[in-house]
Scaffold this motif. Structure first.
Motif, PDB file in Angstrom:
ATOM      1  N   VAL A  64       0.797  -1.341   0.030  1.00 32.50           N
ATOM      2  CA  VAL A  64       0.064  -0.095  -0.045  1.00 32.50           C
ATOM      3  C   VAL A  64       0.966   1.136   0.032  1.00 32.50           C
ATOM      4  O   VAL A  64       1.818   1.248   0.859  1.00 32.50           O
ATOM      5  N   VAL A  65       0.687   1.975  -0.982  1.00 34.62           N
ATOM      6  CA  VAL A  65       1.799   3.258  -1.077  1.00 34.62           C
ATOM      7  C   VAL A  65       0.717   4.270  -1.195  1.00 34.62           C
ATOM      8  O   VAL A  65      -0.311   4.678  -1.991  1.00 34.62           O
ATOM      9  N   ALA A  66       0.892   5.527  -0.400  1.00 38.73           N
ATOM     10  CA  ALA A  66       0.345   6.756  -0.287  1.00 38.73           C
ATOM     11  C   ALA A  66       1.170   7.931  -0.095  1.00 38.73           C
ATOM     12  O   ALA A  66       2.178   7.687   0.252  1.00 38.73           O
ATOM     13  N   GLY A  67       0.893   8.913  -0.232  1.00 39.47           N
ATOM     14  CA  GLY A  67       1.662  10.158  -0.177  1.00 39.47           C
ATOM     15  C   GLY A  67       2.057  10.404   1.262  1.00 39.47           C
ATOM     16  O   GLY A  67       3.104  10.558   1.646  1.00 39.47           O
ATOM     17  N   ASP A  68       0.974  10.767   2.114  1.00 40.44           N
ATOM     18  CA  ASP A  68       1.239  11.055   3.568  1.00 40.44           C
ATOM     19  C   ASP A  68       0.370  10.191   4.401  1.00 40.44           C
ATOM     20  O   ASP A  68      -0.661  10.512   4.816  1.00 40.44           O
ATOM     21  N   VAL A  69       1.059   8.943   5.139  1.00 39.78           N
ATOM     22  CA  VAL A  69       0.291   8.256   5.825  1.00 39.78           C
ATOM     23  C   VAL A  69       0.004   8.564   7.250  1.00 39.78           C
ATOM     24  O   VAL A  69      -0.763   8.032   7.942  1.00 39.78           O
ATOM     25  N   ALA A  70       0.626   9.987   7.368  1.00 41.53           N
ATOM     26  CA  ALA A  70       0.244  10.677   8.685  1.00 41.53           C
ATOM     27  C   ALA A  70      -1.216  11.328   8.759  1.00 41.53           C
ATOM     28  O   ALA A  70      -1.807  11.579   9.805  1.00 41.53           O
ATOM     29  N   ASN A  71      -1.523  11.545   7.368  1.00 40.81           N
ATOM     30  CA  ASN A  71      -2.917  12.242   7.276  1.00 40.81           C
ATOM     31  C   ASN A  71      -4.168  11.140   7.863  1.00 40.81           C
ATOM     32  O   ASN A  71      -4.194  10.147   7.363  1.00 40.81           O
ATOM     33  N   PRO A  72      -4.779  11.545   8.555  1.00 40.18           N
ATOM     34  CA  PRO A  72      -6.057  10.805   9.469  1.00 40.18           C
ATOM     35  C   PRO A  72      -6.970  10.113   8.218  1.00 40.18           C
ATOM     36  O   PRO A  72      -7.305   9.077   8.478  1.00 40.18           O
ATOM     37  N   PHE A  73      -6.900  10.798   7.110  1.00 40.28           N
ATOM     38  CA  PHE A  73      -7.880   9.994   6.113  1.00 40.28           C
ATOM     39  C   PHE A  73      -6.952   8.713   5.761  1.00 40.28           C
ATOM     40  O   PHE A  73      -7.657   7.684   5.691  1.00 40.28           O
ATOM     41  N   PHE A  74      -5.751   8.659   5.399  1.00 43.54           N
ATOM     42  CA  PHE A  74      -5.008   7.616   5.251  1.00 43.54           C
ATOM     43  C   PHE A  74      -4.981   6.642   6.337  1.00 43.54           C
ATOM     44  O   PHE A  74      -4.918   5.421   6.154  1.00 43.54           O
ATOM     45  N   GLY A  75      -4.947   7.040   7.513  1.00 39.84           N
ATOM     46  CA  GLY A  75      -4.742   6.117   8.660  1.00 39.84           C
ATOM     47  C   GLY A  75      -6.312   5.297   8.905  1.00 39.84           C
ATOM     48  O   GLY A  75      -6.085   3.960   9.099  1.00 39.84           O
ATOM     49  N   ARG A  76      -7.383   6.035   8.881  1.00 37.95           N
ATOM     50  CA  ARG A  76      -8.588   4.924   8.960  1.00 37.95           C
ATOM     51  C   ARG A  76      -8.675   4.198   7.366  1.00 37.95           C
ATOM     52  O   ARG A  76      -9.196   3.266   7.616  1.00 37.95           O
ATOM     53  N   LEU A  77      -8.190   4.683   6.281  1.00 39.27           N
ATOM     54  CA  LEU A  77      -8.175   3.803   5.140  1.00 39.27           C
ATOM     55  C   LEU A  77      -7.346   2.535   5.383  1.00 39.27           C
ATOM     56  O   LEU A  77      -7.713   1.369   4.826  1.00 39.27           O
ATOM     57  N   LEU A  78      -6.219   2.800   5.758  1.00 43.86           N
ATOM     58  CA  LEU A  78      -5.295   1.751   5.934  1.00 43.86           C
ATOM     59  C   LEU A  78      -5.856   0.726   6.963  1.00 43.86           C
ATOM     60  O   LEU A  78      -5.689  -0.640   6.822  1.00 43.86           O
ATOM     61  N   ASN A  79      -6.614   1.149   8.035  1.00 46.89           N
ATOM     62  CA  ASN A  79      -7.193   0.157   8.677  1.00 46.89           C
ATOM     63  C   ASN A  79      -7.984  -0.829   8.133  1.00 46.89           C
ATOM     64  O   ASN A  79      -8.100  -1.966   8.338  1.00 46.89           O
ATOM     65  N   GLN A  80      -8.910  -0.400   7.096  1.00 49.33           N
ATOM     66  CA  GLN A  80      -9.853  -1.095   6.526  1.00 49.33           C
ATOM     67  C   GLN A  80      -9.340  -1.945   5.675  1.00 49.33           C
ATOM     68  O   GLN A  80      -9.664  -3.075   5.396  1.00 49.33           O
ATOM     69  N   ILE A  81      -8.296  -1.287   4.766  1.00 53.54           N
ATOM     70  CA  ILE A  81      -7.422  -2.394   3.937  1.00 53.54           C
ATOM     71  C   ILE A  81      -6.839  -3.491   4.663  1.00 53.54           C
ATOM     72  O   ILE A  81      -6.850  -4.610   4.235  1.00 53.54           O
ATOM     73  N   GLN A  82      -6.235  -3.341   5.801  1.00 53.21           N
ATOM     74  CA  GLN A  82      -5.497  -4.276   6.622  1.00 53.21           C
ATOM     75  C   GLN A  82      -6.811  -5.278   6.899  1.00 53.21           C
ATOM     76  O   GLN A  82      -6.312  -6.508   6.965  1.00 53.21           O
TER      77      GLN A  82
END
Length: 337
Positions: A64-82
């Motif tokens: 999983v590759v994103a620009g800024d994993v510190a952004n809360p948007f990506f944090g929640r998204l990564l939880n779902q993907i995982q």
């Protein structure tokens, strides 16, 4: 050391059946699967991930590759993907490109070297060289959040035009005309769409956009802070701000408070995406919230469908989700109205 042959003997099934159960349990009957799981539990058998990846040509890893994993948007998204990955027996490797196309390419090459089964990518690269790079990887790839025109891959995103349009229309209905936009990085799919939604809504309302109130703050909180400082100290400040993401909204809110202004009494503020602790931050921001869990599940499902059927011809698919307007108390009628 326990081997797959031992598991097969204890369970009373063939080695190929055990292998099938370990790689795709959905193709094994419940009764047989129960025998194999019991044998694994009794022996403490562990799959050798290296040997498995060498044999199959791919591993149980998902990149999983994103620009800024510190952004809360990506944090929640990564939880779902995982969560989706674990259900499929996969592990997720997360990498941040920090929005640099060169870094993105290097990360993708590394993941390919690790024989990942597939990649979920929020891309910042967008030129032909980047498109050719992705195509050369020849592995299942699903884009999310940012789309790359000309790249024939699956894509999952949100209706960005609608998101910014809802916020802009909300401010216009309150009587605002001098509305500033803290835009995302120009050239990025989501950023350009959000800017488009802002312009279209203003023009539909018969309001000329003051381009001096539109800033490319690159989805960055520090830049949004600096631009908001300049906006509010000019001779004719805006009466409202639309921030194209949550990080910029927090930067803008900090600037408003540091200057001694009050939101929404002195200036109204809206943003796209939820912010951490949104229920306790004052004022509670008015937001256009993307369905993050839905985006994560759709992207994961598309990827695992391609992984499960590597030889099946599946035409590129696009899924666009619908954001929801959440009214807070960060907006009020402008003082001059």
């Amino acid at each position: 050391m326990t081997t797959i042959r031992d598991i097969a003997k204890i369970a009373g099934v063939s080695i190929s059946t055990v292998s099938l159960a370990l790689n795709d349990s959905s193709r094994v009957s419940a009764k047989t699967l129960q025998k194999i799981e019991q044998a694994i539990h009794e022996t403490g058998y562990k799959v050798d991930p290296v040997a498995s990846s060498l044999k199959s040509g791919s591993s149980k890893l998902i990149g999983v590759v994103a620009g800024d994993v510190a952004n809360p948007f990506f944090g929640r998204l990564l939880n779902q993907i995982q969560s989706c990955a674990i259900e499929k027996g996969h592990l997720v490797i997360v990498s941040a490109s920090r929005g640099v196309a060169l870094h993105e390419g290097q990360i993708l090459d590394f993941l390919a070297g690790q024989r990942v089964a597939g990649i979920l990518l929020s891309p910042h690269g967008k030129d032909q060289e980047f498109i050719d790079h992705i195509n050369r990887l020849r592995m299942p790839t699903v884009l999310f959040d940012h789309k790359v025109e000309g790249l024939e891959t699956d894509f999952v995103g949100s209706d960005n035009i609608l998101a910014s349009a809802m916020l802009t229309e909300h401010l216009i209905r309150l009587g605002h005309k001098r509305i500033a936009l803290l835009a995302g990085e120009e050239g990025l799919y989501s950023a350009d769409q959000r800017t488009e939604g802002f312009y279209k809504t203003m023009q539909s309302a018969g309001i000329d956009v003051d381009k001096s109130l539109v800033f490319d703050a690159k989805y960055d909180g520090d830049l949004a802070y600096a631009e908001t400082m300049r906006l509010l100290t000019r001779a004719q400040p805006p009466s409202a701000i639309v921030a194209a993401n949550n990080v910029m909204a927090l930067g803008a809110l900090q600037a408003i408070q540091d200057l001694g202004f009050k939101c929404p009494d002195d200036i109204s503020l809206t943003c796209i995406d939820d912010v951490p602790w949104s229920d306790v931050i004052q004022p509670k921001l008015t937001m256009a919230v993307q369905p993050i869990e839905e985006i994560g599940k759709l992207a994961s499902d598309m990827l695992f469908e391609r992984i499960a059927a590597p030889n099946r011809k599946i035409e590129p698919r696009t899924a666009i989700t619908t954001p929801k307007l959440v009214i807070g108390n960060s907006c009020a009628r402008p003082k001059e109205v």
